[in-house]
Write a protein that holds these residues in place. Structure first.
Motif, PDB file in Angstrom:
ATOM      1  N   LEU A 126       5.781  -1.117  17.573  1.00 49.43           N
ATOM      2  CA  LEU A 126       5.431  -2.490  16.666  1.00 49.43           C
ATOM      3  C   LEU A 126       6.656  -2.981  16.007  1.00 49.43           C
ATOM      4  O   LEU A 126       7.449  -2.445  15.739  1.00 49.43           O
ATOM      5  N   PRO A 127       6.349  -4.422  15.803  1.00 53.34           N
ATOM      6  CA  PRO A 127       7.659  -5.209  15.281  1.00 53.34           C
ATOM      7  C   PRO A 127       8.135  -4.804  13.835  1.00 53.34           C
ATOM      8  O   PRO A 127       7.101  -4.439  13.091  1.00 53.34           O
ATOM      9  N   GLU A 128       9.132  -5.251  13.475  1.00 56.20           N
ATOM     10  CA  GLU A 128       9.503  -4.930  12.014  1.00 56.20           C
ATOM     11  C   GLU A 128      10.030  -6.498  11.752  1.00 56.20           C
ATOM     12  O   GLU A 128      10.376  -7.350  12.350  1.00 56.20           O
ATOM     13  N   PRO A 129       9.722  -6.965  10.369  1.00 60.31           N
ATOM     14  CA  PRO A 129       8.742  -6.349   9.472  1.00 60.31           C
ATOM     15  C   PRO A 129       7.374  -6.036   9.673  1.00 60.31           C
ATOM     16  O   PRO A 129       6.686  -7.157   9.803  1.00 60.31           O
ATOM     17  N   LEU A 130       6.839  -5.063   9.328  1.00 56.70           N
ATOM     18  CA  LEU A 130       5.418  -4.935   9.507  1.00 56.70           C
ATOM     19  C   LEU A 130       4.946  -4.875   8.125  1.00 56.70           C
ATOM     20  O   LEU A 130       5.568  -3.778   7.399  1.00 56.70           O
ATOM     21  N   GLY A 131       4.128  -5.220   7.492  1.00 53.28           N
ATOM     22  CA  GLY A 131       3.606  -5.164   6.287  1.00 53.28           C
ATOM     23  C   GLY A 131       3.013  -3.884   5.791  1.00 53.28           C
ATOM     24  O   GLY A 131       2.498  -3.420   6.770  1.00 53.28           O
ATOM     25  N   GLU A 132       3.285  -3.476   4.766  1.00 57.56           N
ATOM     26  CA  GLU A 132       2.736  -2.178   4.387  1.00 57.56           C
ATOM     27  C   GLU A 132       1.237  -2.078   4.304  1.00 57.56           C
ATOM     28  O   GLU A 132       0.633  -1.025   4.755  1.00 57.56           O
ATOM     29  N   VAL A 133       0.579  -3.165   3.855  1.00 58.43           N
ATOM     30  CA  VAL A 133      -0.833  -3.122   4.089  1.00 58.43           C
ATOM     31  C   VAL A 133      -1.159  -3.085   5.602  1.00 58.43           C
ATOM     32  O   VAL A 133      -2.243  -2.399   5.834  1.00 58.43           O
ATOM     33  N   THR A 134      -0.756  -3.718   6.508  1.00 58.82           N
ATOM     34  CA  THR A 134      -0.721  -3.701   7.967  1.00 58.82           C
ATOM     35  C   THR A 134      -0.595  -2.328   8.331  1.00 58.82           C
ATOM     36  O   THR A 134      -1.235  -1.698   9.023  1.00 58.82           O
ATOM     37  N   ARG A 135       0.530  -1.572   8.106  1.00 57.67           N
ATOM     38  CA  ARG A 135       0.795  -0.287   8.416  1.00 57.67           C
ATOM     39  C   ARG A 135      -0.223   0.831   8.318  1.00 57.67           C
ATOM     40  O   ARG A 135      -0.697   1.260   8.753  1.00 57.67           O
ATOM     41  N   ARG A 136      -0.918   0.571   6.784  1.00 60.65           N
ATOM     42  CA  ARG A 136      -2.023   1.489   6.424  1.00 60.65           C
ATOM     43  C   ARG A 136      -3.178   1.176   7.284  1.00 60.65           C
ATOM     44  O   ARG A 136      -3.878   2.172   7.632  1.00 60.65           O
ATOM     45  N   ARG A 137      -3.609   0.076   7.632  1.00 62.01           N
ATOM     46  CA  ARG A 137      -4.675  -0.021   8.494  1.00 62.01           C
ATOM     47  C   ARG A 137      -4.431   0.121   9.887  1.00 62.01           C
ATOM     48  O   ARG A 137      -5.406   0.626  10.477  1.00 62.01           O
ATOM     49  N   ILE A 138      -3.174   0.123  10.454  1.00 55.86           N
ATOM     50  CA  ILE A 138      -3.111   0.708  11.820  1.00 55.86           C
ATOM     51  C   ILE A 138      -3.066   2.312  11.858  1.00 55.86           C
ATOM     52  O   ILE A 138      -3.536   2.695  12.754  1.00 55.86           O
ATOM     53  N   ASP A 139      -2.610   2.825  11.012  1.00 54.63           N
ATOM     54  CA  ASP A 139      -2.601   4.282  10.706  1.00 54.63           C
ATOM     55  C   ASP A 139      -4.265   4.478  10.592  1.00 54.63           C
ATOM     56  O   ASP A 139      -4.591   5.616  11.432  1.00 54.63           O
ATOM     57  N   VAL A 140      -5.083   4.006  10.170  1.00 53.65           N
ATOM     58  CA  VAL A 140      -6.517   4.221  10.027  1.00 53.65           C
ATOM     59  C   VAL A 140      -7.111   4.197  11.606  1.00 53.65           C
ATOM     60  O   VAL A 140      -7.683   5.047  12.028  1.00 53.65           O
ATOM     61  N   TRP A 141      -6.579   3.023  12.103  1.00 53.20           N
ATOM     62  CA  TRP A 141      -7.107   2.817  13.641  1.00 53.20           C
ATOM     63  C   TRP A 141      -6.533   3.817  14.459  1.00 53.20           C
ATOM     64  O   TRP A 141      -7.154   4.334  15.262  1.00 53.20           O
ATOM     65  N   ARG A 142      -5.225   4.373  14.314  1.00 54.07           N
ATOM     66  CA  ARG A 142      -4.768   5.324  15.115  1.00 54.07           C
ATOM     67  C   ARG A 142      -5.436   6.753  15.088  1.00 54.07           C
ATOM     68  O   ARG A 142      -5.684   7.547  15.900  1.00 54.07           O
ATOM     69  N   GLY A 143      -5.924   6.790  13.845  1.00 54.01           N
ATOM     70  CA  GLY A 143      -6.643   8.080  13.489  1.00 54.01           C
ATOM     71  C   GLY A 143      -8.141   8.228  13.871  1.00 54.01           C
ATOM     72  O   GLY A 143      -8.809   9.244  13.509  1.00 54.01           O
ATOM     73  N   ARG A 144      -8.608   7.160  14.242  1.00 50.01           N
ATOM     74  CA  ARG A 144     -10.222   7.132  14.466  1.00 50.01           C
ATOM     75  C   ARG A 144     -10.271   8.327  15.573  1.00 50.01           C
ATOM     76  O   ARG A 144      -9.617   8.578  16.168  1.00 50.01           O
ATOM     77  N   SER A 145     -11.664   8.742  15.489  1.00 56.26           N
ATOM     78  CA  SER A 145     -12.003   9.634  16.488  1.00 56.26           C
ATOM     79  C   SER A 145     -12.691   8.934  17.965  1.00 56.26           C
ATOM     80  O   SER A 145     -12.902   7.872  17.538  1.00 56.26           O
ATOM     81  N   GLY A 146     -12.538   9.279  19.073  1.00 56.04           N
ATOM     82  CA  GLY A 146     -12.726   8.891  20.146  1.00 56.04           C
ATOM     83  C   GLY A 146     -11.929   8.002  20.744  1.00 56.04           C
ATOM     84  O   GLY A 146     -11.504   7.157  21.370  1.00 56.04           O
TER      85      GLY A 146
END
Length: 164
Positions: free
Chosen positions: A144-164
């Motif tokens: 993913l590109p920089e600068p990536l917003g911290e808010v965006t980073r937290r949301r992508i972490d949730v997406w990456r951690g989803r089950s399934g």
């Protein structure tokens, strides 16, 4: 408030003037939230293509970072419909199937904020509105590109951690 200003300006002003006013409206909204501290809620949508690339965008206002599509929930609006509306408004893409990922409780602009997160796979080319959104591009999820917003980073972490 930014949504109201944006809606009025979109109908009445040419895109370049509308785009020029958004940073001022964003600054006013930011200060108002810091003053009032009223709880707010919004949506963010992680859009991917069939290759798994993530769609990120740059706004014409706020921090100069890559972000996810999304925005505030209107009074009485269904949150999944809000997510679909925001993607349509910002990128000109209709989202059929959408997956709820959960919520994040955080503070935005000094106010308590509930972020409702969604994910969807799309087979469409984004068409940024050139008012609120200046640029939208797909990026490999592992680069993913920089600068990536911290808010965006937290949301992508949730997406990456989803089950399934």
């Amino acid at each position: 408030m930014l949504h109201l200003i944006a809606a009025l300006a979109e109908r009445a002003l040419p895109a370049p003037i509308h785009r020029a006013l958004l940073p001022a409206a964003h600054a006013v909204r930011h200060r108002w939230r810091r003053f009032r501290k009223v709880p707010i809620a919004g949506v963010s949508v992680v859009l991917t293509n069939f290759s798994g690339d993530v769609l990120l965008l740059r706004h014409s206002y706020g921090p100069d970072v890559w972000a996810l599509p999304g925005g505030g929930i209107k009074a009485g609006e269904n949150i999944a419909e809000c997510a679909r509306r925001e993607v349509q408004e910002e990128l000109g893409i209709e989202v059929a199937a959408i997956e709820a990922l959960g919520t994040i409780e955080e503070t935005l602009s000094g106010s308590p904020h509930t972020a409702h997160l969604f994910a969807a796979t799309i087979n469409a080319r984004p068409r940024p509105d050139r008012r609120e959104v200046l640029e939208a591009r797909f990026f490999p999820s592992h680069s993913l590109p920089e600068p990536l917003g911290e808010v965006t980073r937290r949301r992508i972490d949730v997406w990456r951690g989803r089950s399934g």
